[in-house]
Design an enzyme around this catalytic site. Structure first.
Site, PDB file in Angstrom:
ATOM      1  N   SER A  39       0.860  -1.176   0.000  1.00 55.59           N
ATOM      2  CA  SER A  39       0.000   0.000   0.000  1.00 55.59           C
ATOM      3  C   SER A  39       0.902   1.234   0.000  1.00 55.59           C
ATOM      4  O   SER A  39       1.712   1.399   0.910  1.00 55.59           O
ATOM      5  CB  SER A  39      -0.865  -0.040   1.263  1.00 55.59           C
ATOM      6  OG  SER A  39      -1.596   1.147   1.398  1.00 55.59           O
ATOM      7  N   LEU A  56      -2.583   2.187  -4.458  1.00 54.37           N
ATOM      8  CA  LEU A  56      -2.286   3.609  -4.270  1.00 54.37           C
ATOM      9  C   LEU A  56      -3.359   4.219  -3.376  1.00 54.37           C
ATOM     10  O   LEU A  56      -4.558   4.018  -3.603  1.00 54.37           O
ATOM     11  CB  LEU A  56      -2.319   4.359  -5.608  1.00 54.37           C
ATOM     12  CG  LEU A  56      -1.482   3.814  -6.771  1.00 54.37           C
ATOM     13  CD1 LEU A  56      -1.670   4.728  -7.996  1.00 54.37           C
ATOM     14  CD2 LEU A  56      -0.004   3.726  -6.386  1.00 54.37           C
ATOM     15  N   ASP A 104      -7.222   3.053  -3.041  1.00 58.87           N
ATOM     16  CA  ASP A 104      -7.941   3.081  -1.760  1.00 58.87           C
ATOM     17  C   ASP A 104      -8.192   4.528  -1.353  1.00 58.87           C
ATOM     18  O   ASP A 104      -7.253   5.311  -1.173  1.00 58.87           O
ATOM     19  CB  ASP A 104      -7.077   2.386  -0.690  1.00 58.87           C
ATOM     20  CG  ASP A 104      -7.753   2.351   0.678  1.00 58.87           C
ATOM     21  OD1 ASP A 104      -8.937   2.736   0.778  1.00 58.87           O
ATOM     22  OD2 ASP A 104      -7.091   1.913   1.648  1.00 58.87           O
ATOM     23  N   ASN A 132     -10.190   5.491   1.379  1.00 57.36           N
ATOM     24  CA  ASN A 132     -10.501   5.687   2.804  1.00 57.36           C
ATOM     25  C   ASN A 132     -11.661   6.669   3.000  1.00 57.36           C
ATOM     26  O   ASN A 132     -11.569   7.593   3.808  1.00 57.36           O
ATOM     27  CB  ASN A 132      -9.272   6.166   3.573  1.00 57.36           C
ATOM     28  CG  ASN A 132      -8.244   5.061   3.768  1.00 57.36           C
ATOM     29  OD1 ASN A 132      -7.156   5.120   3.205  1.00 57.36           O
ATOM     30  ND2 ASN A 132      -8.592   4.036   4.531  1.00 57.36           N
ATOM     31  N   GLU A 153     -11.256   0.876  -3.541  1.00 57.69           N
ATOM     32  CA  GLU A 153     -11.577   0.522  -2.156  1.00 57.69           C
ATOM     33  C   GLU A 153     -12.191   1.706  -1.413  1.00 57.69           C
ATOM     34  O   GLU A 153     -11.637   2.806  -1.422  1.00 57.69           O
ATOM     35  CB  GLU A 153     -10.278   0.065  -1.465  1.00 57.69           C
ATOM     36  CG  GLU A 153     -10.472  -0.447  -0.062  1.00 57.69           C
ATOM     37  CD  GLU A 153      -9.146  -0.901   0.568  1.00 57.69           C
ATOM     38  OE1 GLU A 153      -8.109  -0.943  -0.139  1.00 57.69           O
ATOM     39  OE2 GLU A 153      -9.147  -1.192   1.780  1.00 57.69           O
ATOM     40  N   LYS A 206     -10.143  -7.003   7.513  1.00 55.48           N
ATOM     41  CA  LYS A 206      -9.175  -6.619   8.545  1.00 55.48           C
ATOM     42  C   LYS A 206      -9.700  -7.208   9.844  1.00 55.48           C
ATOM     43  O   LYS A 206     -10.772  -6.803  10.315  1.00 55.48           O
ATOM     44  CB  LYS A 206      -9.111  -5.102   8.695  1.00 55.48           C
ATOM     45  CG  LYS A 206      -8.199  -4.411   7.722  1.00 55.48           C
ATOM     46  CD  LYS A 206      -8.141  -2.943   8.053  1.00 55.48           C
ATOM     47  CE  LYS A 206      -7.431  -2.187   6.941  1.00 55.48           C
ATOM     48  NZ  LYS A 206      -7.846  -0.785   6.905  1.00 55.48           N
TER      49      LYS A 206
HETATM   50  O1  NPG Z   1       0.312  -2.683   4.901  1.00 55.59           O
HETATM   51  O2  NPG Z   1      -0.220  -2.600   6.992  1.00 55.59           O
HETATM   52  C1  NPG Z   1      -0.230  -2.142   5.840  1.00 55.59           C
HETATM   53  C2  NPG Z   1      -0.946  -0.837   5.630  1.00 55.59           C
HETATM   54  C3  NPG Z   1      -2.044  -0.932   4.630  1.00 55.59           C
HETATM   55  O3  NPG Z   1      -2.973   1.019   3.690  1.00 55.59           O
HETATM   56  C4  NPG Z   1      -2.919   0.295   4.639  1.00 55.59           C
HETATM   57  N1  NPG Z   1      -3.609   0.523   5.763  1.00 55.59           N
HETATM   58  O4  NPG Z   1      -6.524   2.391   5.224  1.00 55.59           O
HETATM   59  O5  NPG Z   1      -6.129   0.308   5.043  1.00 55.59           O
HETATM   60  C5  NPG Z   1      -5.793   1.439   5.385  1.00 55.59           C
HETATM   61  C6  NPG Z   1      -4.428   1.669   5.987  1.00 55.59           C
HETATM   62  C7  NPG Z   1      -4.429   1.977   7.456  1.00 55.59           C
HETATM   63  C8  NPG Z   1      -3.242   2.264   8.072  1.00 55.59           C
HETATM   64  C9  NPG Z   1      -5.563   1.982   8.212  1.00 55.59           C
HETATM   65  C10 NPG Z   1      -3.179   2.557   9.437  1.00 55.59           C
HETATM   66  C11 NPG Z   1      -5.508   2.265   9.554  1.00 55.59           C
HETATM   67  C12 NPG Z   1      -4.332   2.551  10.179  1.00 55.59           C
END
Ligand code: NPG
Length: 374
Positions: free
Chosen positions: A140, A167, A193, A195, A218, A267
């Site tokens: 990521s 990305l 992604d 978010n 995503e 997750k």
């Molecule tokens: O490889 O652990 C990894 C990170 C992947 O992008 C990633 N995580 O939004 O999914 C997400 C993000 C994240 C990071 C979410 C930190 C929450 C806390």
């Protein structure tokens, strides 16, 4: 089993580089580490919450308080009622009365499950039902100041062997970034992604991503907008994957039935633990919805459990299960390494990895011991 106590630690570990998303930038990972001690073994869990409640409503200090004030007293009561029959499957029912706080619940359940499995001599992978001994890995990539920096990050990730690139996007850092990466790297496995950074009024803009043949988009819209995701899914050809919206197997069932997504990011922390994560996996498999394992910048503790989960049969897409060095110069455990784009599933008892005492100590900023025996 008989739990004698639980230790909570707040740990702060520097990230090798800042990780920027639409919800903020992390440069130091603050994480709550939980150690469950039983008469026969000890187990470890890691809370996915960050220092501030920006990804979800949970945050590290709050997670520590939840354990201390609510969860551990409830576990003590459950243990008193069940005696030696108390086991990891009783954790979630014991905590069910407390609304939300799934990342925190997951950390505690994982530590107790780990202690149980170590005592039984069973690996996380075989307890969960893993069918492979290594998993394909994606990476990521955070938002950068310039497109050139992003292209360098993609090049380095492909050189390292990652099998798919994700990305992070946000308004103003979307079509241009995707176009630049496609133009430079051609037909790589590429996904994005958001978010939850977009709104329904952005459907036309998001349709612009269709030209780039992405594996998935995503969580473009807010977590509670399943209908918006369903409308978006009808309007664009890029498959929609949900992350923040999927807080339980029930939420996954609703999203699937509404047509809000055709792929699910699982997750374990977000759904309250690995046992619920397996239920989400089973539900998705029954609906032929592909799943992949998400990540929350886990240290080796959380990564070990994620890699075991990602070895279940329905995990047909590379996950955010990167090598330790992607985030940490020094991980809390022996580092997870990428070999031919894959990470080996730990085969030892429980998580199969244990924090290195000296490293854990070095990064610990706060600790507390909570006795549980009667
Ligand atoms: O490889 O652990 C990894 C990170 C992947 O992008 C990633 N995580 O939004 O999914 C997400 C993000 C994240 C990071 C979410 C930190 C929450 C806390």
């Amino acid at each position: 089993m008989r739990l004698t106590g639980v230790e909570t630690r707040v740990v702060e570990i520097p990230l090798v580089s800042p990780f920027r998303t639409s919800f903020g930038t992390e440069t130091v990972r603050q994480v709550l580490v939980v150690r469950a001690v039983t008469e026969d073994a000890e187990g470890w869990g890691e809370c996915g919450a960050s220092e501030s409640p920006l990804y979800s409503s949970e945050y590290t200090t709050g997670a520590a308080v939840m354990l201390e004030r609510f969860f551990l007293p409830a576990i003590r009561t459950a243990q008193q009622a069940l005696g030696d029959d108390f086991a990891s499957q009783h954790v979630s029912p014991a905590l069910d009365a407390f609304k939300g706080h799934r990342l925190s619940k997951s950390a505690l359940e994982t530590a107790i499950l780990d202690a149980q499995l170590r005592a039984q001599g069973v690996s996380f992978a075989s307890a969960l039902g893993a069918v492979r001994d290594s998993v394909p890995c994606g990476v990521s990539l955070g938002i950068t100041d310039t497109i050139d920096q992003l292209l360098d990050d993609v090049a380095a990730s492909l050189d390292a062997g990652y099998l798919r690139i994700k990305l992070k996007i946000e308004p103003g850092w979307d079509i241009g970034a995707v176009r630049a990466v496609r133009e430079r790297f051609g037909d790589i496995d590429l996904q994005v992604d958001a978010n939850a950074a977009y709104r329904r009024s952005d459907i036309r803009l998001l349709a612009g991503l269709d030209a780039f043949d992405l594996t998935l988009l995503e969580q473009p819209l807010p977590a509670d907008d399943l209908l918006g995701h369903a409308a978006l899914a009808r309007a664009i050809s890029t498959p929609i994957c949900l992350d923040e919206s999927i807080t339980s197997a029930r939420a996954a069932a609703a999203a699937i039935e509404l047509g809000a997504c055709s792929i699910v990011n699982i997750k374990p922390g977000r759904v309250g633990g690995y046992l619920e994560a397996r239920r989400v996996h089973d539900l998705c498999a029954a609906h032929e919805i592909p799943v992949w394992c998400g990540g929350m910048l886990e240290t080796g503790i959380g990564r070990a459990a994620n890699v075991a989960l990602a070895a279940l049969p329905g995990f047909t897409m590379p996950g955010d299960t990167s090598a330790s060095e992607r985030y940490y110069a020094t991980d809390l455990t022996e580092p997870f390494r990428l070999v031919n784009g894959r990470i080996s599933v730990p085969q030892g008892h429980g998580l199969g990895v244990t924090p290195i005492a000296e490293v854990l100590e070095r990064f610990t900023v706060r600790r507390a011991w909570h006795p549980l025996s009667a």
